[in-house]
Design an enzyme around this catalytic site. Structure first.
Site, PDB file in Angstrom:
ATOM      1  N   ASP A 186     -38.973  -7.306  -3.891  1.00 24.05           N
ATOM      2  CA  ASP A 186     -39.503  -8.604  -4.339  1.00 24.05           C
ATOM      3  C   ASP A 186     -40.687  -8.392  -5.282  1.00 24.05           C
ATOM      4  O   ASP A 186     -40.839  -9.099  -6.278  1.00 24.05           O
ATOM      5  CB  ASP A 186     -39.922  -9.448  -3.126  1.00 24.05           C
ATOM      6  CG  ASP A 186     -38.765  -9.672  -2.173  1.00 24.05           C
ATOM      7  OD1 ASP A 186     -37.662  -9.972  -2.660  1.00 24.05           O
ATOM      8  OD2 ASP A 186     -38.941  -9.521  -0.951  1.00 24.05           O
ATOM      9  N   HIS A 213     -38.428 -12.010   3.480  1.00 25.61           N
ATOM     10  CA  HIS A 213     -37.488 -11.505   2.476  1.00 25.61           C
ATOM     11  C   HIS A 213     -36.176 -12.283   2.523  1.00 25.61           C
ATOM     12  O   HIS A 213     -35.131 -11.748   2.889  1.00 25.61           O
ATOM     13  CB  HIS A 213     -37.248 -10.002   2.672  1.00 25.61           C
ATOM     14  CG  HIS A 213     -36.254  -9.452   1.689  1.00 25.61           C
ATOM     15  ND1 HIS A 213     -36.519  -9.347   0.334  1.00 25.61           N
ATOM     16  CD2 HIS A 213     -34.971  -9.040   1.840  1.00 25.61           C
ATOM     17  CE1 HIS A 213     -35.460  -8.875  -0.289  1.00 25.61           C
ATOM     18  NE2 HIS A 213     -34.498  -8.681   0.610  1.00 25.61           N
TER      19      HIS A 213
HETATM   20  N1  LIG Z   1     -34.681  -5.160   1.924  1.00 17.90           N
HETATM   21  C1  LIG Z   1     -34.138  -5.357   0.735  1.00 17.90           C
HETATM   22  O1  LIG Z   1     -34.830  -5.734  -0.213  1.00 17.90           O
HETATM   23  C2  LIG Z   1     -32.674  -5.101   0.521  1.00 17.90           C
HETATM   24  C3  LIG Z   1     -32.183  -4.967  -0.789  1.00 17.90           C
HETATM   25  C4  LIG Z   1     -30.848  -4.694  -0.978  1.00 17.90           C
HETATM   26  C5  LIG Z   1     -29.987  -4.567   0.122  1.00 17.90           C
HETATM   27  N2  LIG Z   1     -30.484  -4.704   1.379  1.00 17.90           N
HETATM   28  C6  LIG Z   1     -29.636  -4.547   2.554  1.00 17.90           C
HETATM   29  O2  LIG Z   1     -29.385  -3.165   2.779  1.00 17.90           O
HETATM   30  C7  LIG Z   1     -28.178  -3.014   3.543  1.00 17.90           C
HETATM   31  C8  LIG Z   1     -27.290  -1.938   2.936  1.00 17.90           C
HETATM   32  O3  LIG Z   1     -26.833  -2.323   1.657  1.00 17.90           O
HETATM   33  P1  LIG Z   1     -25.848  -1.378   0.814  1.00 17.90           P
HETATM   34  O4  LIG Z   1     -25.598  -2.068  -0.468  1.00 17.90           O
HETATM   35  O5  LIG Z   1     -26.339   0.014   0.821  1.00 17.90           O
HETATM   36  O6  LIG Z   1     -24.522  -1.450   1.727  1.00 17.90           O
HETATM   37  P2  LIG Z   1     -23.312  -0.412   1.788  1.00 17.90           P
HETATM   38  O7  LIG Z   1     -22.217  -1.066   2.533  1.00 17.90           O
HETATM   39  O8  LIG Z   1     -23.018   0.129   0.427  1.00 17.90           O
HETATM   40  O9  LIG Z   1     -23.897   0.802   2.648  1.00 17.90           O
HETATM   41  C9  LIG Z   1     -24.259   0.655   3.974  1.00 17.90           C
HETATM   42  C10 LIG Z   1     -24.044   1.963   4.677  1.00 17.90           C
HETATM   43  O10 LIG Z   1     -24.425   1.779   6.036  1.00 17.90           O
HETATM   44  C11 LIG Z   1     -23.556   2.577   6.796  1.00 17.90           C
HETATM   45  N3  LIG Z   1     -23.588   2.192   8.209  1.00 17.90           N
HETATM   46  C12 LIG Z   1     -22.970   1.176   8.838  1.00 17.90           C
HETATM   47  N4  LIG Z   1     -23.239   1.212  10.148  1.00 17.90           N
HETATM   48  C13 LIG Z   1     -24.067   2.267  10.353  1.00 17.90           C
HETATM   49  C14 LIG Z   1     -24.681   2.832  11.486  1.00 17.90           C
HETATM   50  N5  LIG Z   1     -24.521   2.313  12.707  1.00 17.90           N
HETATM   51  N6  LIG Z   1     -25.453   3.924  11.311  1.00 17.90           N
HETATM   52  C15 LIG Z   1     -25.633   4.463  10.083  1.00 17.90           C
HETATM   53  N7  LIG Z   1     -25.051   3.978   8.969  1.00 17.90           N
HETATM   54  C16 LIG Z   1     -24.283   2.897   9.120  1.00 17.90           C
HETATM   55  C17 LIG Z   1     -22.197   2.394   6.147  1.00 17.90           C
HETATM   56  O11 LIG Z   1     -21.300   3.417   6.534  1.00 17.90           O
HETATM   57  C18 LIG Z   1     -22.578   2.433   4.686  1.00 17.90           C
HETATM   58  O12 LIG Z   1     -22.484   3.734   4.152  1.00 17.90           O
HETATM   59  C19 LIG Z   1     -27.553  -4.414   3.570  1.00 17.90           C
HETATM   60  O13 LIG Z   1     -27.837  -5.020   4.804  1.00 17.90           O
HETATM   61  C20 LIG Z   1     -28.259  -5.151   2.446  1.00 17.90           C
HETATM   62  O14 LIG Z   1     -28.275  -6.542   2.630  1.00 17.90           O
HETATM   63  C21 LIG Z   1     -31.815  -4.967   1.579  1.00 17.90           C
HETATM   64  O1  LIG Z   2     -29.859 -10.198  -1.845  1.00 19.13           O
HETATM   65  C1  LIG Z   2     -29.426  -9.427  -1.004  1.00 19.13           C
HETATM   66  O2  LIG Z   2     -28.571  -9.751  -0.170  1.00 19.13           O
HETATM   67  C2  LIG Z   2     -29.927  -8.001  -0.985  1.00 19.13           C
HETATM   68  C3  LIG Z   2     -31.413  -7.895  -1.011  1.00 19.13           C
HETATM   69  O3  LIG Z   2     -32.017  -8.581   0.046  1.00 19.13           O
HETATM   70  C4  LIG Z   2     -32.023  -8.257  -2.327  1.00 19.13           C
HETATM   71  O4  LIG Z   2     -33.035  -8.959  -2.340  1.00 19.13           O
HETATM   72  O5  LIG Z   2     -31.494  -7.826  -3.361  1.00 19.13           O
END
Ligand SMILES: NC(=O)c1ccc[n+]([C@@H]2O[C@H](COP(=O)([O-])OP(=O)(O)OC[C@H]3O[C@@H](n4cnc5c(N)ncnc54)[C@H](O)[C@@H]3O)[C@@H](O)[C@H]2O)c1
Ligand SMILES: O=C(O)C[C@H](O)C(=O)O
Length: 350
Positions: A186, A213
């Site tokens: 953010d 967030h």
């Molecule tokens: N905080 C933020 O600003 C922010 C920003 C972007 C994404 N996210 C979040 O991050 C998360 C991951 O996003 P992504 O795009 O990498 O998803 P993705 O599906 O590409 O990757 C997620 C990974 O988690 C793994 N996984 C699932 N269960 C698991 C477990 N029990 N133990 C270990 N690994 C496990 C999967 O195998 C996969 O490789 C999502 O929840 C997304 O919303 C948060």
């Molecule tokens: O928007 C989402 O679901 C992923 C993450 O929280 C973001 O802000 O990009």
């Protein structure tokens, strides 16, 4: 809040690629201890965020041991990243029976495990799947590395952080100074969007982002942005605020079903992890925004500027002066944030 992450990465790359004889000498003296040993784990390391985050942590000279864990696909990622000639030793772990080994001795655990959004979904729509994943991983952290700092990326962050807190409380390992919801993306977005509108150099920009967030809970404080004095109108500030709040959705829609922000998130996650490591190493005055246990509002968890130190959170900083628009935004976010926190607490105790 300025970070020298880029400088650290640049230094690591320069060290790794300097001419052969010199580079051996430099690397040997470097490995012999200009920075303390630090083990960092990425849980969800084979995912969209996990892979580039693993790469960026491999480039960070503050890391001596990089532990990559996922339920599948980690060994290839670990083999790949391990060939990069930087300081840390890389090990890959796959499946629940290797989670303990992945976590043992960790100073910092970064969690991007779980499912991402598709167009039309809110972050809360991820709760049913991700809450259980986070609960399980938090229980393992309590067992294998109860003193580690935890950087929670998995959504919905507004609920997953309270879930982890409850799991740690039950295990009697909870230290509120060590649990962080990562809201750096953010801040990264607010800086980029502000620089574009205000016509200032993005590298010079600082903007605190407070609250939580998700949607309206993301509250950028453009009245405190520096450099100031750019004469942005109220309408422009409103538009910048909305764009920051909708930044995640902008990416989800552009990816059209192929997930959410991964590359910018990996960058943001690496910036925040670097700040945590610097704090652990005793570097003074490291300040980043993060979603932490807090008393600066009536909500038990809240994102604001946080000073990082040898034990994690050294000080949760106050909100400073808010504009009327920001005061209104603060009041408007409280109901949603409260309910997301309560939902997480209830789930963890069910
Ligand atoms: N905080 C933020 O600003 C922010 C920003 C972007 C994404 N996210 C979040 O991050 C998360 C991951 O996003 P992504 O795009 O990498 O998803 P993705 O599906 O590409 O990757 C997620 C990974 O988690 C793994 N996984 C699932 N269960 C698991 C477990 N029990 N133990 C270990 N690994 C496990 C999967 O195998 C996969 O490789 C999502 O929840 C997304 O919303 C948060
Ligand atoms: O928007 C989402 O679901 C992923 C993450 O929280 C973001 O802000 O990009």
């Amino acid at each position: 809040m300025r970070t020298s992450m880029f400088r650290s990465v640049e230094t690591a790359i320069r060290r790794a690629s300097s001419s052969s004889t010199t580079s051996h000498i430099v690397r040997r003296s470097y490995a012999s201890g200009s920075h303390p040993e630090r083990k960092v784990a990425v849980l969800g390391a084979a995912g969209g965020i996990g892979q580039p985050l693993a790469l960026l942590m491999k480039l960070n000279p503050l890391v001596s041991s990089l532990s990559l864990y996922d339920i599948a696909g980690t060994l290839g990622v670990a083999a790949d990243v391990s060939h990069i000639n930087t300081r840390s030793e890389v090990k890959g772990y796959t499946g629940e029976d290797q989670l303990g080994q992945a976590l043992e001795g960790c100073d910092l655990v970064i969690i991007p495990a779980g499912v991402p959004r598709k167009p039309g979904m809110t972050r809360d729509d991820l709760f049913n799947i991700n809450a259980g994943i986070v609960k399980g991983l938090a229980a393992a952290i309590a067992k294998y590395c109860p003193n580690a700092l935890v950087n929670m990326i998995s959504n919905p962050v507004n609920s997953t952080v309270p879930i982890a807190a409850e799991v740690f409380k039950k295990a009697e390992t909870y230290d509120e100074k060590k649990l962080f919801g990562v809201t750096t993306l953010d801040v990264v977005r607010a800086k980029t969007f502000y620089a574009g509108k205000a016509g200032v150099h993005v590298a010079d920009v600082n903007v605190p982002v407070v609250g939580g967030h998700a949607g309206v809970t993301i509250l950028p404080l453009f009245s405190q942005a520096t450099p100031a004095g750019s004469n942005l109108s109220d309408e422009e500030i409103k538009a910048l605020t909305k764009r920051t709040q909708d930044g995640g959705t902008e990416v989800v829609e552009a990816k059209a079903g192929k997930g959410s922000a991964t590359l910018s998130m990996a960058y943001a996650g690496a910036v925040f992890a670097d700040a945590c490591l610097k704090g652990l190493n005793g570097v003074p005055n490291i300040v980043e925004c993060s979603y932490v246990q807090s008393t600066i509002t009536d909500l038990p968890f809240f994102a604001s500027k946080v000073r990082l130190g040898k034990n994690g959170v050294e000080e949760v900083l106050g909100l400073g002066n808010l504009s009327d628009f920001e005061k209104e935004g603060l009041e408007n976010l409280k109901a949603e944030l409260k309910s997301s926190i309560e939902k997480g607490i209830k789930f963890a105790n069910s």
